[in-house]
Design an enzyme around this catalytic site. Structure first.
Site, PDB file in Angstrom:
ATOM      1  N   LYS A   1      31.279 -18.550   0.064  1.00 14.73           N
ATOM      2  CA  LYS A   1      31.309 -17.346   0.832  1.00 14.73           C
ATOM      3  C   LYS A   1      32.395 -17.341   2.000  1.00 14.73           C
ATOM      4  O   LYS A   1      32.195 -16.654   2.783  1.00 14.73           O
ATOM      5  CB  LYS A   1      30.076 -16.785   1.147  1.00 14.73           C
ATOM      6  CG  LYS A   1      28.980 -17.049   0.192  1.00 14.73           C
ATOM      7  CD  LYS A   1      29.089 -16.553  -1.142  1.00 14.73           C
ATOM      8  CE  LYS A   1      29.684 -15.506  -1.631  1.00 14.73           C
ATOM      9  NZ  LYS A   1      30.195 -15.703  -3.229  1.00 14.73           N
TER      10      LYS A   1
ATOM     11  N   THR B   1      37.489 -17.451  -3.578  1.00 20.65           N
ATOM     12  CA  THR B   1      38.020 -16.585  -4.767  1.00 20.65           C
ATOM     13  C   THR B   1      39.403 -16.290  -4.605  1.00 20.65           C
ATOM     14  O   THR B   1      40.208 -16.469  -5.479  1.00 20.65           O
ATOM     15  CB  THR B   1      36.940 -15.723  -5.281  1.00 20.65           C
ATOM     16  OG1 THR B   1      35.585 -16.055  -5.120  1.00 20.65           O
ATOM     17  CG2 THR B   1      37.312 -15.197  -6.627  1.00 20.65           C
TER      18      THR B   1
ATOM     19  N   HIS C   1      33.207 -27.543  -3.345  1.00 18.10           N
ATOM     20  CA  HIS C   1      32.384 -27.075  -2.103  1.00 18.10           C
ATOM     21  C   HIS C   1      32.042 -28.522  -1.633  1.00 18.10           C
ATOM     22  O   HIS C   1      31.036 -28.398  -0.469  1.00 18.10           O
ATOM     23  CB  HIS C   1      31.393 -26.334  -2.405  1.00 18.10           C
ATOM     24  CG  HIS C   1      31.600 -25.043  -2.976  1.00 18.10           C
ATOM     25  ND1 HIS C   1      32.528 -24.228  -2.112  1.00 18.10           N
ATOM     26  CD2 HIS C   1      30.995 -24.108  -3.962  1.00 18.10           C
ATOM     27  CE1 HIS C   1      32.476 -22.983  -2.713  1.00 18.10           C
ATOM     28  NE2 HIS C   1      31.812 -22.816  -3.674  1.00 18.10           N
TER      29      HIS C   1
ATOM     30  N   ARG D   1      35.377 -19.864   7.407  1.00 21.67           N
ATOM     31  CA  ARG D   1      35.109 -18.618   7.705  1.00 21.67           C
ATOM     32  C   ARG D   1      34.147 -18.660   8.781  1.00 21.67           C
ATOM     33  O   ARG D   1      33.525 -19.415   8.770  1.00 21.67           O
ATOM     34  CB  ARG D   1      34.625 -17.819   6.490  1.00 21.67           C
ATOM     35  CG  ARG D   1      34.460 -16.118   6.626  1.00 21.67           C
ATOM     36  CD  ARG D   1      34.128 -15.373   5.464  1.00 21.67           C
ATOM     37  NE  ARG D   1      34.124 -14.196   5.566  1.00 21.67           N
ATOM     38  CZ  ARG D   1      33.533 -13.306   4.688  1.00 21.67           C
ATOM     39  NH1 ARG D   1      32.974 -13.478   3.658  1.00 21.67           N
ATOM     40  NH2 ARG D   1      33.770 -12.151   4.999  1.00 21.67           N
TER      41      ARG D   1
ATOM     42  N   TYR E   1      39.635 -17.723   7.145  1.00 22.24           N
ATOM     43  CA  TYR E   1      39.715 -16.331   6.275  1.00 22.24           C
ATOM     44  C   TYR E   1      40.075 -15.162   7.226  1.00 22.24           C
ATOM     45  O   TYR E   1      41.171 -14.332   6.764  1.00 22.24           O
ATOM     46  CB  TYR E   1      38.156 -15.992   5.996  1.00 22.24           C
ATOM     47  CG  TYR E   1      37.996 -14.733   5.048  1.00 22.24           C
ATOM     48  CD1 TYR E   1      37.942 -14.798   3.766  1.00 22.24           C
ATOM     49  CD2 TYR E   1      37.466 -13.665   5.781  1.00 22.24           C
ATOM     50  CE1 TYR E   1      37.858 -13.785   2.878  1.00 22.24           C
ATOM     51  CE2 TYR E   1      37.420 -12.378   5.070  1.00 22.24           C
ATOM     52  CZ  TYR E   1      37.466 -12.498   3.446  1.00 22.24           C
ATOM     53  OH  TYR E   1      37.215 -11.369   2.767  1.00 22.24           O
TER      54      TYR E   1
ATOM     55  N   ARG F   1      33.113  -8.343  -2.588  1.00 24.47           N
ATOM     56  CA  ARG F   1      32.379  -7.335  -2.231  1.00 24.47           C
ATOM     57  C   ARG F   1      33.033  -6.373  -1.357  1.00 24.47           C
ATOM     58  O   ARG F   1      33.993  -5.699  -1.667  1.00 24.47           O
ATOM     59  CB  ARG F   1      31.021  -7.970  -1.435  1.00 24.47           C
ATOM     60  CG  ARG F   1      29.939  -6.981  -1.110  1.00 24.47           C
ATOM     61  CD  ARG F   1      28.908  -7.967  -0.438  1.00 24.47           C
ATOM     62  NE  ARG F   1      29.162  -8.365   0.835  1.00 24.47           N
ATOM     63  CZ  ARG F   1      28.822  -8.127   2.026  1.00 24.47           C
ATOM     64  NH1 ARG F   1      28.342  -6.857   2.160  1.00 24.47           N
ATOM     65  NH2 ARG F   1      29.541  -8.320   3.176  1.00 24.47           N
ATOM     66  N   LYS F   2      33.035  -6.730   0.152  1.00 22.21           N
ATOM     67  CA  LYS F   2      33.680  -5.996   0.976  1.00 22.21           C
ATOM     68  C   LYS F   2      34.999  -6.709   1.670  1.00 22.21           C
ATOM     69  O   LYS F   2      35.716  -5.892   2.065  1.00 22.21           O
ATOM     70  CB  LYS F   2      32.626  -5.837   2.135  1.00 22.21           C
ATOM     71  CG  LYS F   2      32.421  -4.584   2.840  1.00 22.21           C
ATOM     72  CD  LYS F   2      31.031  -4.488   3.779  1.00 22.21           C
ATOM     73  CE  LYS F   2      31.190  -2.940   4.563  1.00 22.21           C
ATOM     74  NZ  LYS F   2      29.810  -3.175   5.239  1.00 22.21           N
TER      75      LYS F   2
HETATM   76  P1  A3P Z   1      32.122 -10.471   1.573  1.00 23.27           P
HETATM   77  O1  A3P Z   1      30.737 -10.900   0.891  1.00 23.27           O
HETATM   78  O2  A3P Z   1      31.750 -10.647   2.770  1.00 23.27           O
HETATM   79  O3  A3P Z   1      32.827  -9.070   1.194  1.00 23.27           O
HETATM   80  P2  A3P Z   1      33.741 -16.784  -2.087  1.00 23.27           P
HETATM   81  O4  A3P Z   1      34.923 -16.580  -2.875  1.00 23.27           O
HETATM   82  O5  A3P Z   1      33.859 -18.068  -1.243  1.00 23.27           O
HETATM   83  O6  A3P Z   1      32.500 -16.648  -2.613  1.00 23.27           O
HETATM   84  O7  A3P Z   1      33.677 -15.729  -0.910  1.00 23.27           O
HETATM   85  C1  A3P Z   1      33.303 -14.302  -1.164  1.00 23.27           C
HETATM   86  C2  A3P Z   1      33.597 -13.633  -0.050  1.00 23.27           C
HETATM   87  O8  A3P Z   1      35.031 -13.310  -0.156  1.00 23.27           O
HETATM   88  C3  A3P Z   1      32.913 -12.027  -0.267  1.00 23.27           C
HETATM   89  O9  A3P Z   1      33.001 -11.546   1.230  1.00 23.27           O
HETATM   90  C4  A3P Z   1      34.160 -11.449  -0.877  1.00 23.27           C
HETATM   91  O10 A3P Z   1      34.355  -9.860  -0.862  1.00 23.27           O
HETATM   92  C5  A3P Z   1      35.596 -12.097  -0.396  1.00 23.27           C
HETATM   93  N1  A3P Z   1      36.554 -11.777  -1.186  1.00 23.27           N
HETATM   94  C6  A3P Z   1      36.901 -12.048  -2.488  1.00 23.27           C
HETATM   95  N2  A3P Z   1      38.003 -11.652  -3.035  1.00 23.27           N
HETATM   96  C7  A3P Z   1      38.668 -11.349  -1.730  1.00 23.27           C
HETATM   97  C8  A3P Z   1      40.104 -11.123  -1.801  1.00 23.27           C
HETATM   98  N3  A3P Z   1      40.934 -10.879  -2.802  1.00 23.27           N
HETATM   99  N4  A3P Z   1      40.671 -10.834  -0.224  1.00 23.27           N
HETATM  100  C9  A3P Z   1      39.594 -10.584   0.468  1.00 23.27           C
HETATM  101  N5  A3P Z   1      38.459 -11.107   0.345  1.00 23.27           N
HETATM  102  C10 A3P Z   1      37.951 -11.429  -0.805  1.00 23.27           C
END
Ligand code: A3P
Length: 334
Positions: free
Chosen positions: A77, A81, A141, A163, A230, A296-297
């Site tokens: 998180k 991604t 991870h 992050r 992040y 998500r957001k």
């Molecule tokens: P939020 O849940 O705060 O929206 P991971 O990829 O490590 O699982 O992290 C997921 C987090 O990265 C989520 O945060 C997701 O929305 C955000 N995320 C995924 N793709 C993204 C992108 N292209 N740009 C910015 N944030 C992104």
């Protein structure tokens, strides 16, 4: 619970080869995980889903790094991604047009596979990684201390994305509530999430050990480990992406800059664009998680919409004591 006496040191791996692995695994300290039937084991000083420990041991024993390898490391998180999408596109931009990139039809996690969830998931068969064209892109991870020695000794490069822990917790909690039912997610409350994070008993945690391991390496060996945040990526994506491209040995030429290739990559990998791709709306690359749950957001400071004052105070104290003391600080809101 104090696990300090029972923690497994990093030399433990050597013994595992000759031991009954099941017995070894059963003796590891355990705690409850949020994903229904899967508990966490304390292996080499970090908490990880018990089902993953054999995969990690296999990865540690068998993986042979190449000097050209690029490894993306993160806590879940943290923006993994997003960084996978960026890294894959940067490295492959001369192989295919951006309008034709595999990213349009594959989730970023399929293009930059995890060692522990994917590549070493089949304990009866080791992956054949020798045919993958160079540079090979992988992700993990796992904390720095537990990476295979060949990765540390080779010239392979590691990019770590970090992050602020408050947003990680909120993001993780949302992610957990979406996990689908085969293993009946236990539906933890946000309070429970905050509590396990504060105890350091979360997946691949404690978060402070995870972040500090890579942070210290990035300071001691900046050619080896690039430490990205992040929040910085959100604030000035272009600068950070150019930094990333240079670090992995694929810098943008002046000609590319003039053709706005960097901007095109940013658009391609933006949250909105990736989220709207069919593959990310409907697919699944892991058993319990839809591809869409990785998007998500993407907001810095979303924690303010969810955490109580008491939770924030508790977490800020931890961050001050465990991370700021080592020069690792976070912009909590942009
Ligand atoms: P939020 O849940 O705060 O929206 P991971 O990829 O490590 O699982 O992290 C997921 C987090 O990265 C989520 O945060 C997701 O929305 C955000 N995320 C995924 N793709 C993204 C992108 N292209 N740009 C910015 N944030 C992104």
């Amino acid at each position: 619970m104090d696990h300090s006496i029972t923690q497994q040191g990093s030399n433990e791996l050597c013994d595992v080869q000759d031991q009954d692995q099941e017995l070894f695994l059963s003796k590891l300290p355990k705690t409850k995980g949020w994903l229904g039937s899967s508990d966490l084991s304390l292996y080499q000083n970090f908490w990880c889903p018990s089902t993953l420990v054999p995969n990690i041991i296999s990865f540690q024993k068998h993986f042979q790094a190449h000097d050209q390898d690029i490894i993306l490391a993160s806590k879940p998180k943290s923006g993994t991604t997003w960084l996978k999408a960026l890294l894959f596109t940067i490295v492959n931009r001369t192989n295919s047009n951006l309008s034709d990139t595999p990213l349009l039809n594959s989730n970023p996690h399929e293009l930059v596979p995890f060692f522990e969830f994917t590549l070493y998931a089949n304990n009866n068969e080791l992956p054949n990684l020798s045919d993958i064209p160079s540079p090979r892109l992988f992700s993990t991870h796992i904390p720095y201390a537990s990476l295979p020695e060949s990765m540390k000794d080779s010239k392979s490069r590691i990019v770590y994305i970090c992050r602020n822990p408050l947003d990680i917790i909120v993001s993780h909690w949302h992610f957990a509530t979406q996990a689908d039912g085969v293993h009946s997610c236990s539906k933890w409350t946000l309070e429970e999430f905050v509590d396990v994070y504060c105890k350091g008993e979360e997946i691949f945690g404690p978060f402070w050990n995870h972040m500090l391991g890579y942070w210290k390496q990035s300071l001691e060996n900046p050619q080896k480990v690039l430490f990205l945040k992040y929040e910085d990526l959100k604030k000035d994506t272009k600068t950070q992406v150019k930094r990333l491209a240079e670090f992995v040995g694929f810098p943008f030429s002046l000609e590319e800059e003039n053709k706005d290739i960097v901007e095109d990559i940013l658009k391609l990998c933006s949250l909105r664009n990736l989220k709207d791709l069919e593959v990310n709306k409907h697919g699944k690359f892991m058993p319990y998680f839809d591809n869409k749950s990785y998007f998500r957001k993407g907001q810095v400071g979303d924690w303010a919409n969810h955490l109580t004052k008491a939770m924030v105070k508790r977490l800020e104290k931890l961050i001050r004591e465990k991370l700021s003391a080592y020069g690792l600080t976070f912009e909590l809101v942009i």
